[in-house]
Enzyme design. Sequence first.
Site, PDB file in Angstrom:
ATOM      1  N   ASP A 281       0.263   5.170   0.936  1.00  0.00           N
ATOM      2  CA  ASP A 281      -0.164   6.235   2.446  1.00  0.00           C
ATOM      3  C   ASP A 281      -0.290   5.001   3.595  1.00  0.00           C
ATOM      4  O   ASP A 281      -0.683   3.795   4.235  1.00  0.00           O
ATOM      5  CB  ASP A 281      -1.616   6.199   2.788  1.00  0.00           C
ATOM      6  CG  ASP A 281      -1.983   7.266   1.409  1.00  0.00           C
ATOM      7  OD1 ASP A 281      -1.139   7.309   0.504  1.00  0.00           O
ATOM      8  OD2 ASP A 281      -3.196   7.341   0.417  1.00  0.00           O
TER       9      ASP A 281
ATOM     10  N   ASP B 196       1.087  -1.182   0.067  1.00  0.00           N
ATOM     11  CA  ASP B 196       0.442  -0.267  -0.128  1.00  0.00           C
ATOM     12  C   ASP B 196       0.611   1.679   0.047  1.00  0.00           C
ATOM     13  O   ASP B 196       2.002   0.581   0.089  1.00  0.00           O
ATOM     14  CB  ASP B 196      -0.850  -0.106   1.101  1.00  0.00           C
ATOM     15  CG  ASP B 196      -1.828   1.255   1.412  1.00  0.00           C
ATOM     16  OD1 ASP B 196      -2.647   1.641   0.658  1.00  0.00           O
ATOM     17  OD2 ASP B 196      -1.886   1.263   2.221  1.00  0.00           O
TER      18      ASP B 196
ATOM     19  N   ASP C 193      -1.809  -0.900   6.381  1.00  0.00           N
ATOM     20  CA  ASP C 193      -1.910  -0.980   7.394  1.00  0.00           C
ATOM     21  C   ASP C 193      -2.996  -0.734   7.606  1.00  0.00           C
ATOM     22  O   ASP C 193      -3.367  -0.529   8.663  1.00  0.00           O
ATOM     23  CB  ASP C 193      -1.171   1.075   7.181  1.00  0.00           C
ATOM     24  CG  ASP C 193      -2.254   2.105   6.544  1.00  0.00           C
ATOM     25  OD1 ASP C 193      -2.978   3.031   7.259  1.00  0.00           O
ATOM     26  OD2 ASP C 193      -2.386   1.731   5.113  1.00  0.00           O
TER      27      ASP C 193
END
Length: 222
Positions: A38, A36, A183
């Site tokens: 961000d 990912d 996250d």
Amino acid sequence: MMRKLSKQPTLPLNAPVSLPSILSDGLPLPRAVVFDLDYTLWPFWVDTHVYPPLRSATAERTSCVDKVGESFAFYDAVFSILHGLSLAGVKVGVASRTHAPDLGREMLKLLLVPPVSSVVEDASVDAVVAARGAAGGKKDRARKAIDFFDAGLEIYPSSKLRHFEALGKRTGIPHSEMLFFDDESRNRDTESLGLTMWLVRDGITWNEVTDGIKEWRRRKGV
């Protein structure tokens, strides 16, 4: 609650690091590692915290600045992680549902990854190359970050299931041979495809990568 922008200082690079032995221990590695963006590769939401246009913040281009003067960079370990996985012959990809895909790609093009010799210890590089037989050896020059993602970039607002379906089709790599770092726990739904997801709490680090590979191996019965 909205996440705050984490500041990344634009300081000189740290001393070269040693790559973890898991890259050269002779046991299988995932054929593709997918990240990912961000709060996994960088400490901000590119569609919330960044105001274009962007420009390089330093001569080395390891960080960039937006319209309002905010500085943006990868988490500290990202440079050595990208080099290490590349040296080990692992393909690297991105799966991000950001609402600013063009800005995310622009940042990946603008940020440079320093030469491997300034990021990773020579002996460590040699050990990984010898163990994995990575073609081409080390490329000792700065490279655009986007050039490391040879498994592809799936950056658009959508289900991450769709992202991984596209990555699997593009690479021909079975999802069971993929390891995903993200996250957000909600993205564990990607595991329904057969991949392994490792939850990253405070940005990607070598400890997270090592633990993720260990979990991937455990599930493979290695």
